[in-house]
Each structure stands twice: as C-alpha cells, then as structure tokens.
Motif scaffolding. Structure first.
Motif, PDB file in Angstrom:
ATOM      1  N   LEU A  80      -1.367  12.401 -22.832  1.00 17.71           N
ATOM      2  CA  LEU A  80      -0.434  12.255 -21.714  1.00 17.71           C
ATOM      3  C   LEU A  80       0.615  13.365 -21.685  1.00 17.71           C
ATOM      4  O   LEU A  80       1.081  13.754 -20.617  1.00 17.71           O
ATOM      5  CB  LEU A  80       0.245  10.886 -21.785  1.00 17.71           C
ATOM      6  N   GLN A  81       0.984  13.865 -22.845  1.00 22.44           N
ATOM      7  CA  GLN A  81       1.991  14.931 -22.913  1.00 22.44           C
ATOM      8  C   GLN A  81       1.378  16.330 -22.873  1.00 22.44           C
ATOM      9  O   GLN A  81       2.099  17.319 -22.936  1.00 22.44           O
ATOM     10  CB  GLN A  81       2.817  14.783 -24.197  1.00 22.44           C
ATOM     11  N   GLN A  82       0.058  16.409 -22.781  1.00 20.45           N
ATOM     12  CA  GLN A  82      -0.656  17.672 -22.757  1.00 20.45           C
ATOM     13  C   GLN A  82      -0.400  18.515 -24.007  1.00 20.45           C
ATOM     14  O   GLN A  82      -0.245  19.742 -23.921  1.00 20.45           O
ATOM     15  CB  GLN A  82      -0.344  18.467 -21.489  1.00 20.45           C
ATOM     16  N   ASN A  83      -0.353  17.846 -25.147  1.00 18.85           N
ATOM     17  CA  ASN A  83      -0.258  18.579 -26.411  1.00 18.85           C
ATOM     18  C   ASN A  83      -1.341  18.127 -27.390  1.00 18.85           C
ATOM     19  O   ASN A  83      -1.182  18.225 -28.595  1.00 18.85           O
ATOM     20  CB  ASN A  83       1.144  18.458 -27.030  1.00 18.85           C
ATOM     21  N   SER A  84      -2.471  17.652 -26.843  1.00 18.65           N
ATOM     22  CA  SER A  84      -3.519  17.066 -27.690  1.00 18.65           C
ATOM     23  C   SER A  84      -4.331  18.097 -28.453  1.00 18.65           C
ATOM     24  O   SER A  84      -4.888  17.791 -29.508  1.00 18.65           O
ATOM     25  CB  SER A  84      -4.472  16.236 -26.835  1.00 18.65           C
ATOM     26  N   MET A 132       9.152   5.465 -21.010  1.00 21.68           N
ATOM     27  CA  MET A 132       8.317   6.295 -21.882  1.00 21.68           C
ATOM     28  C   MET A 132       7.815   7.532 -21.143  1.00 21.68           C
ATOM     29  O   MET A 132       7.802   8.641 -21.683  1.00 21.68           O
ATOM     30  CB  MET A 132       7.123   5.484 -22.405  1.00 21.68           C
ATOM     31  N   ALA A 133       7.403   7.328 -19.888  1.00 24.50           N
ATOM     32  CA  ALA A 133       6.811   8.419 -19.115  1.00 24.50           C
ATOM     33  C   ALA A 133       7.805   9.520 -18.810  1.00 24.50           C
ATOM     34  O   ALA A 133       7.413  10.668 -18.577  1.00 24.50           O
ATOM     35  CB  ALA A 133       6.219   7.873 -17.816  1.00 24.50           C
ATOM     36  N   THR A 134       9.086   9.194 -18.819  1.00 22.10           N
ATOM     37  CA  THR A 134      10.124  10.174 -18.487  1.00 22.10           C
ATOM     38  C   THR A 134      10.966  10.551 -19.700  1.00 22.10           C
ATOM     39  O   THR A 134      12.086  11.046 -19.566  1.00 22.10           O
ATOM     40  CB  THR A 134      11.026   9.638 -17.359  1.00 22.10           C
ATOM     41  N   THR A 135      10.426  10.338 -20.889  1.00 19.98           N
ATOM     42  CA  THR A 135      11.079  10.749 -22.132  1.00 19.98           C
ATOM     43  C   THR A 135      10.558  12.126 -22.536  1.00 19.98           C
ATOM     44  O   THR A 135       9.338  12.343 -22.541  1.00 19.98           O
ATOM     45  CB  THR A 135      10.786   9.740 -23.257  1.00 19.98           C
ATOM     46  N   PRO A 136      11.429  13.083 -22.854  1.00 19.88           N
ATOM     47  CA  PRO A 136      10.957  14.423 -23.224  1.00 19.88           C
ATOM     48  C   PRO A 136      10.025  14.387 -24.425  1.00 19.88           C
ATOM     49  O   PRO A 136      10.241  13.624 -25.378  1.00 19.88           O
ATOM     50  CB  PRO A 136      12.255  15.170 -23.556  1.00 19.88           C
ATOM     51  N   SER A 137       8.982  15.196 -24.386  1.00 18.97           N
ATOM     52  CA  SER A 137       8.098  15.325 -25.539  1.00 18.97           C
ATOM     53  C   SER A 137       8.710  16.313 -26.524  1.00 18.97           C
ATOM     54  O   SER A 137       9.547  17.139 -26.156  1.00 18.97           O
ATOM     55  CB  SER A 137       6.713  15.801 -25.095  1.00 18.97           C
ATOM     56  N   THR A 138       8.259  16.242 -27.765  1.00 22.11           N
ATOM     57  CA  THR A 138       8.838  17.100 -28.804  1.00 22.11           C
ATOM     58  C   THR A 138       8.569  18.581 -28.552  1.00 22.11           C
ATOM     59  O   THR A 138       9.502  19.396 -28.593  1.00 22.11           O
ATOM     60  CB  THR A 138       8.323  16.684 -30.191  1.00 22.11           C
ATOM     61  N   PRO A 139       7.336  18.993 -28.242  1.00 18.63           N
ATOM     62  CA  PRO A 139       7.132  20.432 -28.036  1.00 18.63           C
ATOM     63  C   PRO A 139       7.596  20.960 -26.688  1.00 18.63           C
ATOM     64  O   PRO A 139       7.774  22.164 -26.538  1.00 18.63           O
ATOM     65  CB  PRO A 139       5.619  20.585 -28.176  1.00 18.63           C
ATOM     66  N   PRO A 189      10.517  19.881 -23.902  1.00 16.46           N
ATOM     67  CA  PRO A 189      11.567  18.952 -23.457  1.00 16.46           C
ATOM     68  C   PRO A 189      11.605  18.721 -21.953  1.00 16.46           C
ATOM     69  O   PRO A 189      12.274  17.801 -21.496  1.00 16.46           O
ATOM     70  CB  PRO A 189      12.861  19.627 -23.932  1.00 16.46           C
ATOM     71  N   ASN A 190      10.903  19.529 -21.174  1.00 12.88           N
ATOM     72  CA  ASN A 190      10.865  19.338 -19.729  1.00 12.88           C
ATOM     73  C   ASN A 190       9.613  18.597 -19.267  1.00 12.88           C
ATOM     74  O   ASN A 190       9.291  18.611 -18.076  1.00 12.88           O
ATOM     75  CB  ASN A 190      10.945  20.685 -18.999  1.00 12.88           C
ATOM     76  N   TYR A 191       8.929  17.921 -20.207  1.00 13.20           N
ATOM     77  CA  TYR A 191       7.688  17.226 -19.844  1.00 13.20           C
ATOM     78  C   TYR A 191       7.594  15.899 -20.574  1.00 13.20           C
ATOM     79  O   TYR A 191       7.846  15.809 -21.775  1.00 13.20           O
ATOM     80  CB  TYR A 191       6.480  18.096 -20.205  1.00 13.20           C
ATOM     81  N   PHE A 206       5.238  12.016 -19.800  1.00 12.77           N
ATOM     82  CA  PHE A 206       3.843  11.615 -19.614  1.00 12.77           C
ATOM     83  C   PHE A 206       3.391  12.057 -18.220  1.00 12.77           C
ATOM     84  O   PHE A 206       3.306  11.284 -17.280  1.00 12.77           O
ATOM     85  CB  PHE A 206       3.682  10.106 -19.757  1.00 12.77           C
ATOM     86  N   MET A 207       3.145  13.368 -18.093  1.00 13.69           N
ATOM     87  CA  MET A 207       2.663  13.953 -16.839  1.00 13.69           C
ATOM     88  C   MET A 207       3.673  13.837 -15.698  1.00 13.69           C
ATOM     89  O   MET A 207       3.313  13.823 -14.524  1.00 13.69           O
ATOM     90  CB  MET A 207       1.290  13.386 -16.453  1.00 13.69           C
ATOM     91  N   TRP A 208       4.936  13.749 -16.052  1.00 13.56           N
ATOM     92  CA  TRP A 208       6.058  13.937 -15.144  1.00 13.56           C
ATOM     93  C   TRP A 208       6.896  15.071 -15.708  1.00 13.56           C
ATOM     94  O   TRP A 208       7.175  15.118 -16.908  1.00 13.56           O
ATOM     95  CB  TRP A 208       6.919  12.679 -15.038  1.00 13.56           C
ATOM     96  N   TRP A 209       7.336  15.998 -14.831  1.00 15.39           N
ATOM     97  CA  TRP A 209       8.249  17.047 -15.246  1.00 15.39           C
ATOM     98  C   TRP A 209       9.674  16.508 -15.235  1.00 15.39           C
ATOM     99  O   TRP A 209      10.019  15.667 -14.403  1.00 15.39           O
ATOM    100  CB  TRP A 209       8.154  18.254 -14.312  1.00 15.39           C
ATOM    101  N   LEU A 210      10.483  16.995 -16.166  1.00 10.16           N
ATOM    102  CA  LEU A 210      11.862  16.541 -16.327  1.00 10.16           C
ATOM    103  C   LEU A 210      12.810  17.718 -16.101  1.00 10.16           C
ATOM    104  O   LEU A 210      12.465  18.871 -16.376  1.00 10.16           O
ATOM    105  CB  LEU A 210      12.072  15.968 -17.729  1.00 10.16           C
ATOM    106  N   ASN A 211      14.011  17.406 -15.639  1.00 13.24           N
ATOM    107  CA  ASN A 211      15.019  18.452 -15.405  1.00 13.24           C
ATOM    108  C   ASN A 211      15.994  18.520 -16.572  1.00 13.24           C
ATOM    109  O   ASN A 211      17.190  18.637 -16.396  1.00 13.24           O
ATOM    110  CB  ASN A 211      15.765  18.187 -14.088  1.00 13.24           C
ATOM    111  N   ALA A 212      15.451  18.422 -17.773  1.00 12.89           N
ATOM    112  CA  ALA A 212      16.284  18.473 -18.977  1.00 12.89           C
ATOM    113  C   ALA A 212      16.589  19.933 -19.322  1.00 12.89           C
ATOM    114  O   ALA A 212      16.206  20.859 -18.606  1.00 12.89           O
ATOM    115  CB  ALA A 212      15.547  17.788 -20.129  1.00 12.89           C
ATOM    116  N   ASP A 213      17.286  20.134 -20.434  1.00 12.20           N
ATOM    117  CA  ASP A 213      17.572  21.494 -20.878  1.00 12.20           C
ATOM    118  C   ASP A 213      16.263  22.209 -21.175  1.00 12.20           C
ATOM    119  O   ASP A 213      15.378  21.667 -21.824  1.00 12.20           O
ATOM    120  CB  ASP A 213      18.435  21.467 -22.151  1.00 12.20           C
ATOM    121  N   GLY A 214      16.129  23.419 -20.717  1.00 10.22           N
ATOM    122  CA  GLY A 214      14.911  24.174 -20.993  1.00 10.22           C
ATOM    123  C   GLY A 214      14.631  25.186 -19.897  1.00 10.22           C
ATOM    124  O   GLY A 214      15.381  25.349 -18.944  1.00 10.22           O
TER     125      GLY A 214
END
Length: 379
Positions: free
Chosen positions: A161-165, A305-312, A314-316, A318-326
């Motif tokens: 889901l985070q595209q880091n598989s 969960m879907a809108t929580t930044p992934s570790t690698p 921070p702007n992604y 579960f297949m939603w983009w986030l407007n976090a720092d980055g």
C-alpha cells in the motif's frame, strides 16, 4: 461527565448534519460565495487559472501515455484508453457546490487516482476482517507463488500500500524492474540489481500496485469493481457510468469463474474511468471520515492509517499523497491536506480543516500547488 459526553455527541451530530450529501441524480446543491466565505473575484481568478493551465499532453491519451513513458523498455498499451476532454473541476464547501467548470459529467481516465480507490478496497477487506492486519505478510493470504522466495515472502500488505514493497517478478507481461527504471545505467544494471529491503525505499511502480490488486482479488474472490460498487459507490449515490478496467490479458480463474484483475492506474491503459461528479462524491466521503449521511462506509481507523506518513516517504500514506514536510509539500496550504493524484493533472484534494473537496482534471500537474495556494487565499 454525562452532560459533557452528551454535549460532544450533539456537537458531532450537528456537524454531520451541517454537511450536504447529494442524492443520486440530484442537481448538486450550491452555496453562495458569501455563505462559503470566499472572495468571488478571487474565485474567478482560481477558475481562470485552471482553464489557462491545461495539461500540455495530447488529448489522445494513447499518444500521451506512450510519449510520457517512452524511456521505459518494453512499455506498451495493454488496456483500454479514451480521448480526454478539456479542463474540468469542482470545489465543494461542506459538500455543497461553490463552483464548477467544464463538463463534470464527462467520463475520463484518471490514471493513478485509481490507486486511492484501490487503497479503499484494501480498507474494506480490513474492515470486514478478511485481512487481519496490514502488517501481515501477503504470503499468508496468497499462496500461489506470487509471494514465494526470500524477497517476496517478507512483503506485508502495508508495504504494498505504501509502494515500498520491492516486490520482484513479472505480472501480465510487466516486469517490475522495467517500470519507471532509474535514469542511469542500462537494462542489465536494472534487471540484475540487488533489490531493496521491503519497507525501506518508496518506488512508484505500477507492476507492484497491480500485484496488490491481484492479491486483493484472491482475498475477496470477486472482481474488485463489484466490491467497490456495492460497498462504496452505490452507497454514495455515484452514477452508473464509471468503469474500472484491467489489462486485456489479466484474466484469472477463481472458484471456477473467470474474473478480470484490475489495475491501479493507467500507466499502460486501463484503470478507473469516471466523471468529475463521482470523483467529488468519493472525496466527500473522505472529507467526512468515511461517513455518508450518517452511515459509516469505511472506518475512521482505516482513513487514519491511509493518511499516516510512511517511513521512507513522509508525503505518502496508503496510496494517498500527503502535504507533510518534504519535497512534494504545497507551500501556503495546510499540512493536513491529503490528495489522490494521477497523470495528466487529475486530482482529488481533501482539506478537512476548511471543509473543502477540490477536484481538478487536466490541470498541468506542476501547477496544482499554485492552484491550491490561490484557492486558499480566496477564502
């Protein structure tokens, strides 16, 4: 204590009642610029900006796709495409229509906006208990060899889901290493490179996204468009015009029945074909934390969960983009904003702080941040 809880419950009920949920086939209820607290002249400037910055690629999307991904070896059209229309969009405030432009009922491709629909289908599987945890390895659910071997057997649902598989393999003729390869090196370098450890590097890769769709098909044992239709789209009053396609050769036999495995984008054709109003309805569901007119269709826990930044990345999530720092942050736009994004300038933007859903289509992709900043200053 009881009085406080009662007050909170009433406040939540009043807030839910404040938001508008359009019935199927209804003329969308409008809100005046005064009631929406938006500057009418600045709103005109926002719409003019969207129209003036149309996506520069061909309206024949077969040409746009092949031109956009011409550096990829073996890339070809494998699924349906459709010539696109002109710039189109909608802006909603608390569900009501502030403004629209273009033909909002026209069905067009959405490319990677499809990924946010696919993510939601995964959320349905989790909400229904078909997947116990997103941290489970997918090999515990899909045992046909797709997740065999030292590398693929480690992969979790969350990582897909985070595209880091870092999944390795070929699916429907698509090779993972040939999908958006590095700019440097040659084919041998890409093909035989040591794969990353699952969960450590975000790689935008449609082959691996399509592996997620294939895996969810094995879990539901029915076509994913049917799962989405009965659990989400019918219940939010979407039209009957949207379609979710797979590649021409993506047929699977499950329980003795032929089923098409869909794609998570239109990178090689296929994906979600949908009109702007149905995209706005989908965005409105997420604006309201999965609730539609008093009915919880997707859990708040899943959306969190879907809108929580992934570790690698921070702007992604579960297949939603986030407007976090980055590197992908939109300056001048609230950091809690999240959005679906697709090739050619297709966007569904959710701004819960300001009760906004914004859909834009065929906007030059690198102009979306400027567009949202203009809209923000209009309020």
């Amino acid at each position: 204590m009881k009085s406080i809880l009662l007050f909170l419950a009433c406040s939540l009920t009043i807030h839910a009642q404040d938001n508008y949920f359009p019935q199927r086939h209804a003329d969308w209820e409008q809100i005046s610029t005064d009631d929406a607290q938006i500057d009418a002249k600045k709103l005109e400037d926002v719409i003019a900006f969207a129209k003036a910055n149309e996506y520069s690629g061909s309206r024949d999307l077969r040409i746009a796709i092949l031109d956009g991904f011409k550096t990829e070896p073996f890339h070809e059209i494998q699924g349906p495409t459709k010539k696109r229309g002109g710039p189109v969009g909608m802006i909603l405030k608390k569900g009501k229509l502030v403004a629209s432009w273009g033909d909002t009922k026209r069905v067009d491709m959405t490319f990677s906006v499809t990924k946010s629909f696919l993510s939601t289908v995964a959320g349905i599987a989790v909400d229904k208990g078909l997947i116990k945890s997103v941290n489970d390895t997918v090999a515990n659910y899909v045992w046909d060899g797709t997740f065999a071997g030292r590398q693929n057997s480690q992969i979790t649902w969350s990582q897909l889901l985070q595209q880091n598989s870092a999944w390795q393999g070929t699916l429907y003729g698509g090779k993972d290493w040939a999908d958006r390869p590095p700019r440097d090196g040659d084919i041998d370098d890409w093909q035989y490179a040591q794969p990353a450890q699952p969960g450590t590097i975000m790689e935008y890769n449609d082959v691996r996204v399509n592996v997620l769709a294939y895996s969810l098909l094995q879990v539901f044992r029915e076509p994913l468009p049917r799962v989405l239709k009965k659990n989400i789209m019918d219940r939010i009053g979407a039209s009957t015009t949207w379609r979710w396609y797979g590649y021409d050769n993506a047929w699977e036999t499950i329980d003795g029945l032929q089923m098409k495995s869909v794609t998570g984008g239109g990178h090689s054709g296929a994906g979600m074909f949908i009109n702007t109003e149905d995209m706005a309805r989908f965005g409105l569901l997420f604006l309201n934390n999965g609730q539609w007119n008093g009915e919880q269709l997707i859990s708040k826990e899943w959306i969190e969960m879907a809108t929580t930044p992934s570790t690698p990345e921070p702007n992604y999530g579960f297949m939603w983009w986030l407007n976090a720092d980055g590197r992908r942050q939109w300056d001048g736009v609230d950091q809690d904003v999240f959005y679906a994004a697709g090739f050619g300038g297709n966007f569904i933007v959710i701004d819960r702080k300001n009760d906004l859903v914004v859909v834009t289509r065929w906007l030059e992709p690198n102009k979306i941040g400027e567009f949202m900043k203009l809209l923000n200053t209009a309020f």
